[in-house]
Design a protein around this motif. Structure first.
Motif, mmCIF file in Angstrom:
data_model
loop_
_atom_site.group_PDB
_atom_site.id
_atom_site.type_symbol
_atom_site.label_atom_id
_atom_site.label_comp_id
_atom_site.label_asym_id
_atom_site.label_seq_id
_atom_site.Cartn_x
_atom_site.Cartn_y
_atom_site.Cartn_z
ATOM 1 N N TYR A 1 0.857 -1.172 0.000
ATOM 2 C CA TYR A 1 0.000 0.000 0.000
ATOM 3 C C TYR A 1 0.903 1.234 0.000
ATOM 4 O O TYR A 1 1.511 1.575 1.018
ATOM 5 C CB TYR A 1 -0.931 -0.008 1.201
ATOM 6 C CG TYR A 1 -1.761 -1.275 1.265
ATOM 7 C CD1 TYR A 1 -2.905 -1.399 0.491
ATOM 8 C CD2 TYR A 1 -1.361 -2.345 2.054
ATOM 9 C CE1 TYR A 1 -3.653 -2.572 0.516
ATOM 10 C CE2 TYR A 1 -2.099 -3.521 2.091
ATOM 11 C CZ TYR A 1 -3.242 -3.625 1.314
ATOM 12 O OH TYR A 1 -3.969 -4.787 1.339
ATOM 13 N N SER B 1 3.687 1.549 -5.834
ATOM 14 C CA SER B 1 3.442 0.281 -5.144
ATOM 15 C C SER B 1 3.845 -0.864 -6.073
ATOM 16 O O SER B 1 3.323 -0.986 -7.183
ATOM 17 C CB SER B 1 1.958 0.158 -4.786
ATOM 18 O OG SER B 1 1.648 -1.122 -4.321
ATOM 19 N N SER C 1 -1.830 -4.366 -4.881
ATOM 20 C CA SER C 1 -1.165 -3.066 -4.760
ATOM 21 C C SER C 1 -2.186 -1.948 -4.705
ATOM 22 O O SER C 1 -3.278 -2.032 -5.268
ATOM 23 C CB SER C 1 -0.207 -2.846 -5.936
ATOM 24 O OG SER C 1 -0.893 -2.928 -7.160
ATOM 25 N N GLY C 2 -1.788 -0.882 -3.995
ATOM 26 C CA GLY C 2 -2.611 0.310 -3.914
ATOM 27 C C GLY C 2 -1.727 1.545 -3.962
ATOM 28 O O GLY C 2 -0.683 1.587 -3.314
ATOM 29 N N VAL D 1 0.924 1.636 -9.697
ATOM 30 C CA VAL D 1 0.900 0.270 -9.157
ATOM 31 C C VAL D 1 1.453 -0.694 -10.202
ATOM 32 O O VAL D 1 1.118 -0.622 -11.388
ATOM 33 C CB VAL D 1 -0.520 -0.153 -8.724
ATOM 34 C CG1 VAL D 1 -1.005 0.717 -7.577
ATOM 35 C CG2 VAL D 1 -1.499 -0.073 -9.878
ATOM 36 N N PRO E 1 1.779 -4.587 -9.915
ATOM 37 C CA PRO E 1 1.733 -5.917 -9.307
ATOM 38 C C PRO E 1 2.222 -6.997 -10.259
ATOM 39 O O PRO E 1 2.027 -6.908 -11.474
ATOM 40 C CB PRO E 1 0.246 -6.104 -8.985
ATOM 41 C CG PRO E 1 -0.455 -5.305 -10.049
ATOM 42 C CD PRO E 1 0.447 -4.117 -10.335
ATOM 43 N N GLU F 1 -3.155 -10.767 -10.133
ATOM 44 C CA GLU F 1 -2.585 -9.450 -9.898
ATOM 45 C C GLU F 1 -3.724 -8.450 -9.739
ATOM 46 O O GLU F 1 -4.604 -8.359 -10.597
ATOM 47 C CB GLU F 1 -1.682 -9.056 -11.066
ATOM 48 C CG GLU F 1 -0.539 -10.036 -11.302
ATOM 49 C CD GLU F 1 0.117 -9.864 -12.649
ATOM 50 O OE1 GLU F 1 -0.458 -9.127 -13.490
ATOM 51 O OE2 GLU F 1 1.192 -10.457 -12.883
ATOM 52 N N TYR F 2 -3.675 -7.694 -8.643
ATOM 53 C CA TYR F 2 -4.729 -6.720 -8.343
ATOM 54 C C TYR F 2 -4.119 -5.322 -8.325
ATOM 55 O O TYR F 2 -3.271 -5.006 -7.484
ATOM 56 C CB TYR F 2 -5.381 -7.031 -6.998
ATOM 57 C CG TYR F 2 -6.060 -8.377 -6.947
ATOM 58 C CD1 TYR F 2 -7.368 -8.530 -7.394
ATOM 59 C CD2 TYR F 2 -5.387 -9.489 -6.457
ATOM 60 C CE1 TYR F 2 -7.994 -9.768 -7.348
ATOM 61 C CE2 TYR F 2 -6.002 -10.732 -6.405
ATOM 62 C CZ TYR F 2 -7.305 -10.867 -6.856
ATOM 63 O OH TYR F 2 -7.907 -12.101 -6.809
ATOM 64 N N GLY F 3 -4.526 -4.480 -9.282
ATOM 65 C CA GLY F 3 -4.069 -3.094 -9.358
ATOM 66 C C GLY F 3 -5.119 -2.284 -10.086
ATOM 67 O O GLY F 3 -6.314 -2.404 -9.807
ATOM 68 N N TYR F 4 -4.669 -1.431 -11.039
ATOM 69 C CA TYR F 4 -5.649 -0.724 -11.868
ATOM 70 C C TYR F 4 -6.484 -1.722 -12.658
ATOM 71 O O TYR F 4 -7.686 -1.567 -12.850
ATOM 72 C CB TYR F 4 -4.935 0.231 -12.829
ATOM 73 C CG TYR F 4 -4.241 1.375 -12.143
ATOM 74 C CD1 TYR F 4 -4.889 2.128 -11.169
ATOM 75 C CD2 TYR F 4 -2.938 1.708 -12.469
ATOM 76 C CE1 TYR F 4 -4.256 3.176 -10.537
ATOM 77 C CE2 TYR F 4 -2.294 2.758 -11.853
ATOM 78 C CZ TYR F 4 -2.950 3.498 -10.883
ATOM 79 O OH TYR F 4 -2.307 4.525 -10.260
ATOM 80 N N ASN G 1 -6.839 -6.153 -13.320
ATOM 81 C CA ASN G 1 -6.553 -7.434 -12.690
ATOM 82 C C ASN G 1 -6.000 -8.412 -13.735
ATOM 83 O O ASN G 1 -6.486 -8.478 -14.854
ATOM 84 C CB ASN G 1 -7.806 -8.020 -12.056
ATOM 85 C CG ASN G 1 -8.356 -7.123 -10.948
ATOM 86 O OD1 ASN G 1 -7.601 -6.389 -10.322
ATOM 87 N ND2 ASN G 1 -9.657 -7.195 -10.725
#
Length: 390
Positions: A232, A237, A299-300, A304, A306, A351-354, A356
């Motif tokens: 975060y 990130s 990620s945040g 980002v 990830p 992967e989690y960001g803007y 996925n």
């Protein structure tokens, strides 16, 4: 813990290197020379070299830094057992029942790396969880040994020889950190780098049975690998998560040069299963691989990046080998079989960001072969001779 501009990390190591050995008909005399007892005559013979390892391990870190720093946790696990039964060379064994086994089992309900860290400006976190198993499980009939199942052909006893490896592991690696600019890298791996089970019948060995004769080897492995990285950051990130579940297994039966294996009943030499099923109530233990490998990068922040990857991989060899000059002779049937078994492989990376991302790789590479350079004869009691003499 808390500092102005430093960092903390924790580490855990687990190591087991055990040896379980049974030697039959062998000894070392006062001059440190090898010797043989000669002949063993018993009604029932049970020889077992069986070992089991059950363990847990964890490395946990909690740290906070005012300006910048690092956090992380590492754990290295090595389990390296050697398990063997050796029937000595030049030893003669006669028995109405013969059961020989070499079995190695490793289990763990949880091996864990868990780290949380944070800083005001910059924070980096690293995690490495590396679990390595090497099982070497062998049954050896040394050169010139003589082993015979005696008794009544109409009501014979059992002659069973089994070598096998098994593992059941749960592995979790988790990192979480935060700062204006933060990154983390979590590698979580469970690898059975040498998972070998074998039965070796040496040169000039004689093995015979008034009934059936069954030699079998197998591997069972269940791996649950979970890798997590969470970052975060106010601006940048970068979380990276890698999960790996890997096995390199070998199941092998070898019959040496000029060895003799004979039976009034069936002969079964099996790589990948422990015996031939006689009914639904007598199903064999076969090769079985069940892998679940997961990786999560979360990620945040404004920027980002990830990255996650997951792999579940099986590499296995199942082999039956009959060397030149060896003979396999049965009055009934001979089974020279390799069994691939069953592989259930699951790999899931996210992967989690803007946006996925979803992925994951599985590989299943199995080599099965039977090589016969010697002689194999079946149904020998069906041979009939017509003699006409005048």
């Amino acid at each position: 813990t808390g500092t102005s501009d430093g960092g903390f990390a924790s580490k855990s190591d687990v190591r087991s290197a055990s040896t379980t050995i049974v030697k039959v008909g062998q000894y070392i005399d006062s001059n440190n020379d090898d010797g043989s007892v000669g002949t063993i005559l018993v009604d029932n013979l049970v020889i077992a070299a069986n070992r089991s390892t059950d363990f847990e391990g964890n490395a946990i870190n909690r740290s906070g830094n005012i300006l910048g720093g690092f956090g992380g946790a590492n754990a290295d696990v090595d389990v390296l057992p050697t398990t063997s039964v050796t029937i000595g060379g030049d030893v003669t064994i006669h028995s109405d029942d013969i059961q020989i086994s070499a079995l190695a089992d490793t289990t763990s309900s949880l091996i864990e790396v868990d780290s949380h860290s944070g800083s005001l400006i910059v924070d980096a976190a690293g995690g490495d969880l590396d679990v390595n198993l090497e099982h070497d499980t062998q049954i050896i009939f040394a050169d010139s040994a003589d082993v015979e199942l005696t008794g009544d052909e109409d009501n014979p006893g059992v002659f069973e020889v089994v070598a096998g490896n098994s593992a059941d592991l749960k592995v979790l690696g988790a990192l979480a950190n935060g700062a204006i600019a933060a990154g983390s890298n979590m590698l979580t791996k469970a690898k059975l780098s040498q998972f070998d089970s074998g039965i070796t019948i040496g040169d000039d060995v004689s093995i015979s049975s008034v009934g059936d004769l069954s030699f079998g080897t197998y591997t069972e492995a269940i791996l649950d690998v979970d890798s997590r990285a969470r970052v975060y950051g106010g601006l940048v990130s970068v979380p990276i998560a890698n999960g790996r579940a890997i096995v390199d297994a070998e199941n092998r039966i070898q019959v040496g040069a000029d060895a003799s294996v004979s039976a009034v009943g069936d002969i079964a030499l099996l790589a990948g299963q422990d015996h031939v099923a006689s009914s639904l109530a007598d199903l064999p233990q076969t090769n079985y691989f069940e892998f679940d490998s997961r990786a999560r990068a979360v990620s945040g922040g404004l920027v980002v990046v990830p990255e996650a990857s997951a792999l579940a991989e099986v590499t296995a060899v199942n082999a039956v080998e009959i060397e030149s000059g060896a003979s396999i002779i049965s009055a009934q049937d001979v089974h020279l079989l390799t069994h691939e078994g069953r592989s259930i492989l699951f790999a899931d990376s996210r992967e989690y960001g803007y946006t996925n991302g979803v992925g994951g790789n599985t590989r299943n590479r199995v080599d099965n072969f039977v090589r016969i350079d010697g002689d194999v004869e079946v149904g020998t009691r069906n041979n009939q001779t017509l003699v006409i003499d005048a």
